[in-house]
Design an enzyme around this catalytic site. Structure first.
Site: not given
Ligand code: GDP
Ligand code: IMO
Ligand code: MG
Length: 430
Positions: A13, A16, A18, A40-41, A130, A224, A300-301, A305
């Site tokens: 996170d 990447k 962007k 999740g990008h 996840t 990741q 994603v979830t 964070r």
């Protein structure tokens, strides 16, 4: 012009998506090479947000080819759903602009169930995955019983493969007191979607070779981050694939000489989702402020964070392990309001100063960060596009990071939008 691998240098996170999107105007091909829909990008383009899980971030640009390599584990239903979703936003996805490796392993519903069952049973020892079935699917790949994309080609083949994989899974399921998995229904479901997946499938290694011969520029998009790498991360609190730059070669089928530069995406502070050691974690107001200003909720979830100070020791380690040449520093604007900012420059372990993350979990949990404090800039950097327009203390912060991790900062991201980015050096010309 050269090929570039983009990887996360922390726990994922880092932004990447962007940066891949921002740089992909210079590339012809964007390749995902490991992970699955645990990724999740996020891309924000003129106010429209795209959240990509399996599709390479180049998919939103016209005339780019997106490739999902053999190293990715693919939940075919999740992929079809994502294709549908992105098409509804006006993005064209067809077999000319999306290629999927015939050799990629599938994530099937019993993988996600197994992930769930194990996490629920683990109590305090859970990984905080996840729950997408990533670990169980990679286990089956290593166990040589995966069903791969190419296996969707015939019913007979699928029947054989399902017998093998379910023999293994049903034995475990029975042991765990769960119902055995219904093969007939799963086979029917797979046959139904097979043509929709197979139409994108090709031998990816061959396509990449063709791209190279045609001097196409390739951007490899990691998922990741290095600290979640199966070998080099904070094991066992890691994902089940190798996330280092070298995985780009294995996960797509090209030689390592195809990789010319490695761009490490690095958040200006540190975050982590899920369990596991986090030496610079801030369980206080500052941590909460970082989380709220940085909108640190999982793509994603939707999990919150965990947030903390920039850990220079960890990023320096990632730079060395993965051969990172350049750093794309992201989310600098999130630090705008702070009076002072800390950088972890070493750890204290049992009264001794150490300059690396110890390998064992016990010591990883024990170490205490040693910080260098830098004055904040207390001015908005949001949307700044030129280095000279950054406040002096922000420039100083960037330079401290650069010196400490021993890699040149080639871009600085100052907001989620594609163009909220300062270009210092072009990784394609490195
Ligand atoms: P990835 O998994 O590495 O692609 O990162 P994610 O997309 O999961 O998380 C990064 C989040 O930060 C996303 O919501 C991005 O839109 C956002 N983001 C990226 N760069 C910046 C930045 O420079 N500033 C701010 N404020 N947000 C950013
Ligand atoms: P992107 O590509 C952040 C974390 C999970 C968990 C561990 C194992 O968006 O940066 P898994 O489901 O892979 O078995 O979970 O890894 N994790 C991520 N954390 N960003 C990601 O991807 C992640 N993918 C997995 O939270 O701690
Ligand atoms: Mg993400």
């Amino acid at each position: 012009m050269k090929n570039v691998v983009i990887i996360g240098s922390q726990w994922g996170d880092e932004g990447k998506g962007k940066i891949v999107d921002w740089l992909s105007n210079q590339a012809d091909v964007v390749v995902r090479f490991q992970g699955g829909h645990n990724a999740g990008h996020t891309l924000v383009i003129d106010g429209t947000t795209y959240k990509l899980r399996l599709l390479p971030s180049g998919i939103v640009r016209k005339n780019k080819i997106s490739v999902i390599g053999n190293g990715v584990v693919i939940d075919p239903w999740a992929l079809l759903e994502e294709i549908k979703e992105i098409k509804s936003k006006g993005v064209d996805v067809n077999p000319n602009n999306l290629i999927i490796s015939e050799a990629a392993s599938l994530i099937l519903p019993f993988h996600a169930e197994m992930d769930e069952i194990r996490e629920d049973a683990a109590g305090n020892a859970k990984i905080g995955t996840t729950r997408r079935g990533i670990g169980p699917a990679y286990e089956d790949k290593a166990g040589r019983r995966s069903i791969r994309i190419i296996d969707l080609i015939s019913e007979k083949n699928l029947e054989n493969k399902l017998n093998i994989i379910l023999k293994h899974h049903n034995a475990i399921r029975i042991g765990l007191g769960k119902k055995i998995y219904n093969k007939t229904r799963l086979k029917k479901d797979l046959i139904k979607i097979a043509p929709n997946i197979l139409k994108y499938s090709q031998p990816v290694w061959k396509k990449i070779d063709e791209f190279k011969l045609k001097k196409k520029k390739i951007l490899f998009e990691g998922a990741q981050g290095i600290l979640l790498d199966l070998d080099h991360g904070t094991y066992p609190f890691v994902t089940s694939s190798n996330t280092v730059a070298a995985a780009a070669s294995i996960g797509s089928g090209c030689g390592i000489e195809s990789i010319n530069s490695v761009l490490g995406i690095t958040k200006a502070y540190t975050t982590r989702v899920g369990e596991g050691p986090f030496p610079t974690e801030l369980k206080n107001k500052t941590g909460e402020e970082l989380a709220s200003r940085g909108k640190e909720f999982g793509t994603v979830t939707s999990r919150k964070r965990r947030c903390g100070w920039f850990d220079g020791v960890l990023v320096r380690q990632s730079v060395k392990i993965s051969g990172i040449n350049l750093i794309a520093l992201t989310k600098l604007d999130v630090l705008d309001n702070l009076d002072e900012i800390k950088i972890c420059i070493a750890y204290n372990l049992n009264g001794k100063k150490i300059d690396y993350l110890p390998t064992g979990l016990e010591n990883q949990l024990k170490i205490k960060p040693i910080y260098k404090t830098i004055k904040g800039w207390k001015k908005s950097t949001n949307g700044i596009k030129k280095f000279e327009n950054l406040p002096d203390n922000a420039k100083k912060y960037v330079s401290e990071i650069e010196k400490f991790v021993k890699a040149k900062v080639s871009s600085i991201s100052t907001g989620p939008e594609r163009n909220d980015t300062i270009r210092i050096k072009n990784p394609f010309n490195f």
